[in-house]
Design an enzyme around this catalytic site. Sequence first.
Site, PDB file in Angstrom:
ATOM      1  N   HIS A  92       0.816  -1.213   0.000  1.00  0.00           N
ATOM      2  CA  HIS A  92       0.000   0.000   0.000  1.00  0.00           C
ATOM      3  C   HIS A  92       0.851   1.265   0.000  1.00  0.00           C
ATOM      4  CE1 HIS A  92      -4.181  -1.684   1.169  1.00  0.00           C
ATOM      5  NE2 HIS A  92      -3.498  -2.559   0.445  1.00  0.00           N
ATOM      6  N   HIS A 259      -1.785 -12.596  -1.966  1.00  0.00           N
ATOM      7  CA  HIS A 259      -2.840 -13.289  -1.237  1.00  0.00           C
ATOM      8  C   HIS A 259      -2.470 -14.727  -0.893  1.00  0.00           C
ATOM      9  CE1 HIS A 259      -6.137 -10.261  -2.674  1.00  0.00           C
ATOM     10  NE2 HIS A 259      -5.189  -9.710  -1.929  1.00  0.00           N
TER      11      HIS A 259
END
EC number: 1.11.1.21
Length: 728
Positions: A92, A259
């Site tokens: 991020h 993920h």
Amino acid sequence: MSTEPKCPFHHTAGSGTSNKDWWPNQINLNILHRHSSLSDPMDKDFNYAEAFKQLDLAAVKRDLHALMTTSQDWWPADFGHYGGLFIRMAWHSAGTYRIADGRGGAGGGQQRFAPLNSWPDNANLDKARRLLWPIKQKYGRNISWADLLILTGNVALESMGFKTFGYAGGRPDTWEPDDVYWGSEKIWLELSGGPNSRYSGNRELENPLAAVQMGLIYVNPEGPDGNPDPVAAARDIRETFARMAMNDEETVALIAGGHTFGKTHGAGPASSVGPEPEAAALEQQGLGWQSTFGTGKGKDAITSGLEVTWTSTPTKWSNDFFKHLFSYEWELTKSPAGAHQWVAKDAEAVIPDAFDPSKKHRPTMLTTDLALRFDPEYEKISRRFYEHPDQFADAFARAWFKLTHRDMGPRSRYLGPDVPAEELLWQDPVPAVDHPLIDEADIAALKAKVLASGLSVSQLVSTAWASASTFRGSDKRGGANGARIRLAPQKDWEVNRPAELAAVLETLEGVRKAFNDAQTGGKRVSLADLIVLAGAAGVEQAAKNAGVAVTVPFAPGRTDASQEQTDVHAMAVLEPVADGFRNYLKRKFKTPAEALLVDKAQLLTLTAPEMTVLVGGMRVLGTNVGDPKHGVFTERPGTLTNDFFVNLLDMRTEWKPASADNDVFEGRDRATGELKWTGTRVDLVFGSHSQLRALAEVYGSADAQQKFVHDFVAAWNKVMNLDRFDLV
């Protein structure tokens, strides 16, 4: 009558109604003065690159490895390992990058500041940074927050068994928020049908934005506007990741790779979560999202509202993501917080619980995960990665490195022992200097040859500007090094007037070849250097024409890139759609031309005075693209005078719109009505905007000619060397 005492500090500096409140459409010059020495607490002679070189990087990595599995009671680690949290933090930090203007990204450590520190998508990353504080505190100025955030993501991957592609330091910290346009919405996560939507037409995303909603890094994991449609989600994913410089293969690798680790958090309702850091109470000391659900942490944590763990090995690199994606059929369900997510049908409970080793769960996925199976192109890539784990690992390693280093610019800025040796096309490589450079005598001789070549001052200056002004201070791309102005796509850009550019480059190439052929000791001049040197010769001649003797500084050392070293698609985003310095607009925009000028100046790292003096000089040097007369407020074009400012500020001239959209203006003699000049919004703003007029008055004064020339030369030299990180 009240006897309550009045606060003596009610009218503190910065409070009250601002100029922006009164005049919201006024252009914002503040963006030109961000990140100055006034906000920087470091010593004036502090050099971050030198400080980083003194860092024991191996020791930092050892400390980070230890941190990964040292769970803290105040924010416990999922599965006993902080790896997933730190991967998200690093992702991020870097993932705000967008190719349209190069803004965002990991450089500067902007995740520490508003608005990014309080975006909904960054919920609870404040805890990740607080976990890192003891390490940052230990190593101090030798590693920036910007570098540490990315390094921590790398170490997180390595600590869970993944081999990364490499790591480069070299990101100095900033000390205040960037002034970046993140969208017009006034509500976090506002849907696309809102009054300030970033979408128009058939879900066409506004440029230069990349994220789908205000406060998200990429896409909505529940699907577009929360609609759990994997195929529709794929469209958003493809558009958003492309705007962040990723192709389909890189996109699949990043989503699946990221993920493979950790989990999402949605143990309870969003109503249990308190305000974000910037709105939190003083005593929370910069921490936000305080939750009243259960313990508010660990098994009770609420972040995205989704409750998903993708793999059976959330703290270990594996191919489980694709195994689960393709092995099960999926049914729509909701998290405990009420968010749309998917659970494997008729599946065994094989997923470990993050905090209770006696519990197992069925596999779960996000809508955006299923897009990798149900979009035809993504499915092909995903299945190949499933069948060839080695290809998946390599693709993820490379995509992660690109994600976390995309905004660093050329490899010459990379620092540290973990910098990969392989040169990558997206780094815009240029050849190393492998020959003796020209000296002062050569420079003087080449200037004379250029001035005798038949090329005009306007042509010399225009070509040098076109080459150098592609630079973007945001992601450090572009600039004169490489001479890519002679290659596709730059040679064909409308703003560069391709036919005239080709003729100028042919002449300069002749000068270059003649010089190089005459050398006996291997000395050479590159076309990249000669283009800049020719511009310097043009500026010096124009100053001489104005009666001012000046020498434009010049430092050789640029080299010429090849077409094979140039990613045409990636380079295309550097094409100027507006360049107020050349009075150029590719088309009509909603944003006024004068605001686009300021935006361009900010990308060139210019101050308001530098922008002002450059525009005034470029006009009298005849560098306009399009109508050659607009803003050329002089009877002596090609002469570096302050005439632009003198004539713009002349009260004997009255200005009126000459076009229906108020983009072109005529200046007529107040007494006779005779047409004297024409100008654009970019020209007239220097007489209209109060701050810019104040600067224009400095350069329009009777005693300003010498100062004008010297200030122009200084600003010109700055632009010519913006990409010369080897000179810093």
